[in-house]
Design an enzyme around this catalytic site. Structure first.
Site, PDB file in Angstrom:
ATOM      1  N   HIS A  49      -2.236 -28.685  33.903  1.00  0.00           N
ATOM      2  CA  HIS A  49      -3.164 -27.395  33.745  1.00  0.00           C
ATOM      3  C   HIS A  49      -4.179 -27.790  34.054  1.00  0.00           C
ATOM      4  CE1 HIS A  49      -4.753 -24.001  30.919  1.00  0.00           C
ATOM      5  NE2 HIS A  49      -6.071 -25.018  31.250  1.00  0.00           N
ATOM      6  N   GLU A  50      -4.809 -28.780  33.774  1.00  0.00           N
ATOM      7  CA  GLU A  50      -5.594 -29.527  33.921  1.00  0.00           C
ATOM      8  C   GLU A  50      -6.057 -29.635  35.375  1.00  0.00           C
ATOM      9  OE1 GLU A  50      -8.319 -28.775  31.567  1.00  0.00           O
ATOM     10  OE2 GLU A  50      -7.405 -27.953  30.410  1.00  0.00           O
TER      11      GLU A  50
ATOM     12  N   HIS B 171      -6.648 -26.472  37.273  1.00  0.00           N
ATOM     13  CA  HIS B 171      -7.962 -26.376  37.284  1.00  0.00           C
ATOM     14  C   HIS B 171      -9.047 -26.894  38.073  1.00  0.00           C
ATOM     15  CE1 HIS B 171      -8.739 -23.445  33.864  1.00  0.00           C
ATOM     16  NE2 HIS B 171      -8.473 -24.747  33.365  1.00  0.00           N
TER      17      HIS B 171
ATOM     18  N   HIS C  77      -7.914 -25.991  41.463  1.00  0.00           N
ATOM     19  CA  HIS C  77      -8.789 -24.619  41.609  1.00  0.00           C
ATOM     20  C   HIS C  77     -10.442 -25.676  42.748  1.00  0.00           C
ATOM     21  CE1 HIS C  77     -10.264 -20.558  40.816  1.00  0.00           C
ATOM     22  NE2 HIS C  77     -10.250 -20.946  41.678  1.00  0.00           N
TER      23      HIS C  77
HETATM   24 ZN   LIG Z   1      -7.651 -23.831  30.776  1.00  0.00          ZN
END
Ligand SMILES: [Zn+2]
Length: 618
Positions: free
Chosen positions: A402-403, A406, A409
């Site tokens: 998940h991290e 980011h 991204h």
């Molecule tokens: Zn998040």
């Protein structure tokens, strides 16, 4: 799951100077902040330079409208100053979250709170001055000077928000108050991470302290009596501070309501969504469609009760895994899985992810004084930083994936955008992260060797749909209710928030339908959720879950047809250069319609069907 956020501003200027931090031996599990600042002294020198520059920035006042070149020069200068401010923040916030106990760490964020307030006050005239020029003149300047191109998005936002911008003097006053306004979140952090004395309970023959960080782990314990003890201990600790949390959160809510009113927004929710150009109808569609899907959530709870062979269901029965599994995922294995799972995103994504995972960009292990949870933050041009509390379990793998969703991204936006449009809107941020989580689930399911493993993974996916979709929408409703209460002139005490929260817990968990009993002592849970200090943030987890399911399904189904994948990566590469809801529409996803939310609920029903079939075949 906290991330990418521009860190909360600190409470106040705490006394005295800064001291040099001792350099320790490099540890691969501890991030290296030296690319940000080589030392504490370098950070402090940069901070002083930022303070010294404030009068220079203030002198730009009245110059922006002279001609196109003056506007460009002014905006370039502000951009550089903002970039430095962000870098200063990242260093200060990163250090504080790794050890909240150290006074010098608290001082640094305190100094940053002060500086951010002063910076805001020194530049509060900018938006009103540009708005006074008007859209026509700004457009003419843009035509005359190509150097204004990178500021186009900012200029558009400034003009768009004109009806909600006050005069220069009022804007300066509001900006100067920013450290005061953000003190509520900082007070909560210090209370929870430092000041509160958390009790210990006996688990498996050992004394275990149940605090903000360890609660997340021990609430999953397979022994129901242990889980109940963990819940009772944790929530009674929070409950002792119901009035204090009532003041910190109640004041944060009031602040949102007052600011919305001052800025002439119809409501606090409208004010918050306006920042990302998200229509309020998206928020309302989400809540309405989720409410309609509650029978599916209740169906999941009934399956859970059956699989855990429990006579009834309580709130502390939500977290234990449905299928027992001892597989351990140390950090290196988690990194390997992150790479394998994101293979459908293509070779550039893979190369870059491999590169950043090989750097000392993560703070991996839990520690005394360290904040709970996980987040990602970035400095333009540098490898993003990821903060974790890795426990070697499957959840920790999901969190890492998940991290770094980011993080990647940030990497892709930085590679394709100038600083001015690199930072992506919050509405898009969680999509990049959760898409990776969905990809991880899909990858793990294809690799599953036994029925048990399959059941475990499907159960984990159900849990994610509950936690990221239904629970966050319940939080989103809590925010609507608390803000509505203040807007209606009600006073919002801790007790009142507990009442509101209790009603929502009961609705969502089917208390009246006999699905799950909600014991009143757990209705203090609102005090545990740090995200409430960022008004109307959490709904984006739920909208992002819907979007992520949409994208991951399509990317995997498309296989070697890379068009779908590139459409998705375009959304990431665009950073903050496009309005998010429009950007998603261009990628084939309409967040205003019921469809994405219904798709999540359908996926959940399909998983339950599959699990029931697997169980029946045993
Ligand atoms: Zn998040």
């Amino acid at each position: 799951m906290k991330h990418t956020l521009r860190p909360l501003l600190a409470a106040a200027l705490l006394a005295c100077g800064l001291h040099a931090q001792a350099q320790s031996t490099p540890d691969p599990l501890v991030w290296d902040l030296t690319p940000v600042y080589a030392s504490d002294e370098a950070w402090d020198t940069a901070r002083k330079a930022a303070i010294a520059e404030l009068p220079e920035l203030a002198k730009l006042k009245g110059t922006l409208g002279r001609d196109a070149a003056s506007l460009r020069k002014g905006l370039d200068r502000l951009s550089t100053a903002y970039q430095r401010l962000e870098k200063l923040w990242v260093y200060a916030y990163g250090l504080q979250s790794t050890d909240n106990r150290l006074q010098r760490n608290q001082e640094r964020t305190g100094l940053m709170g002060q500086l951010a307030g002063e910076f805001g006050a020194a530049t509060a005239w900018v938006d009103p001055e540009i708005q006074a020029l008007g859209a026509k003149k700004v457009a003419a300047f843009q035509k005359a000077d190509a150097g204004l191109a990178k500021h186009a998005v900012r200029l558009r936002h400034i003009l768009r928000l004109q009806p909600h911008t006050l005069g220069a003097e009022a804007e300066a006053a509001i900006a100067a108050l920013s450290p005061v306004r953000s003190a509520t979140g900082q007070a909560r952090t210090l209370l929870v991470d430092v000041d509160m004395r958390w009790p210990s309970v006996q688990i498996d023959g050992k004394d275990v302290k149940i605090d903000d960080t360890s609660y997340g782990r021990w609430r999953q314990h397979p022994d129901r009596a242990v889980r109940k003890q963990v819940f009772d201990s944790f929530f009674s600790s929070l409950g002792q501070f119901e009035n204090t949390f009532g003041v910190t959160l109640g004041t944060a809510v009031q602040d949102n309501v007052v600011m919305a009113k001052l800025r002439k927004h119809p409501s606090a929710v409208a004010a918050s969504l306006a920042a990302d150009e998200v229509p309020e109808s998206v928020y309302r569609s989400l809540v309405a469609e989720t409410r309609k899907g509650l029978p599916t959530l209740h169906r999941y709870f009934k399956l859970r009760q059956k699989m855990l062979a429990l006579p009834d269901l309580h709130y502390y029965d939500i977290y234990p895994a449905l299928v027992k599994r001892d597989t351990s995922y140390p950090i290196d294995e988690a990194k390997r899985l992150a790479l394998a799972a994101t293979a459908p995103l293509g070779s550039h994504y893979q190369t870059e992810l491999k590169r950043v995972l090989g750097e000392r960009a993560m703070h991996v292990l839990p520690a005394e004084g360290k904040s709970g949870g996980a987040y990602q933050m970035g400095v333009y041009g540098l490898t993003p930083l990821v903060f974790l509390n890795h426990h070697d379990d499957y959840d920790s793998v999901s969190t890492l994936v998940h991290e770094w969703g980011h993080g990647m991204h940030t990497v892709l936006a930085n590679q394709n955008q100038p600083f001015e449009t690199a930072s992506y809107p919050l509405f898009l941020a969680e999509i990049a992260a959760i898409t990776n989580e969905v990809l991880l689930s899909k990858h793990m399911l294809t690799q599953a060797k036994s029925k048990e493993e399959k059941l475990y993974l499907l159960g984990h996916e159900l849990e994610r749909l509950r936690g990221t979709y239904f629970r966050q929408t319940m939080f989103a409703e809590f925010e609507l209710r608390t803000h509505d209460a203040v807007q209606a002139g009600e006073s919002l005490s801790g007790k009142r928030m507990t009442e509101i929260y209790c009603g929502l817990l009961k609705d969502y968990h089917g208390d009246a339908q006999g699905v799950m009993k909600i014991d009143p002592q757990y209705c203090q849970e609102w005090a545990f959720i740090p995200h409430f200090y960022r008004g109307f943030y959490v709904y984006q987890y739920a909208t992002s879950m819907a979007a992520a399911q949409f994208f991951a399904d399509r990317i995997v189904a498309a296989g070697s047809d890379t068009k779908v994948r590139e459409t998705y990566l375009d959304v990431l590469r665009a950073g903050g250069s496009k309005a998010p809801v429009e950007s998603l529409k261009a990628a084939g996803l309409d967040m205003n319609s019921a469809a994405p939310y219904q798709a999540v609920i359908q996926r959940m029903d399909a998983i339950i069907d599959e699990m029931e079939a697997l169980l029946a075949s045993q």
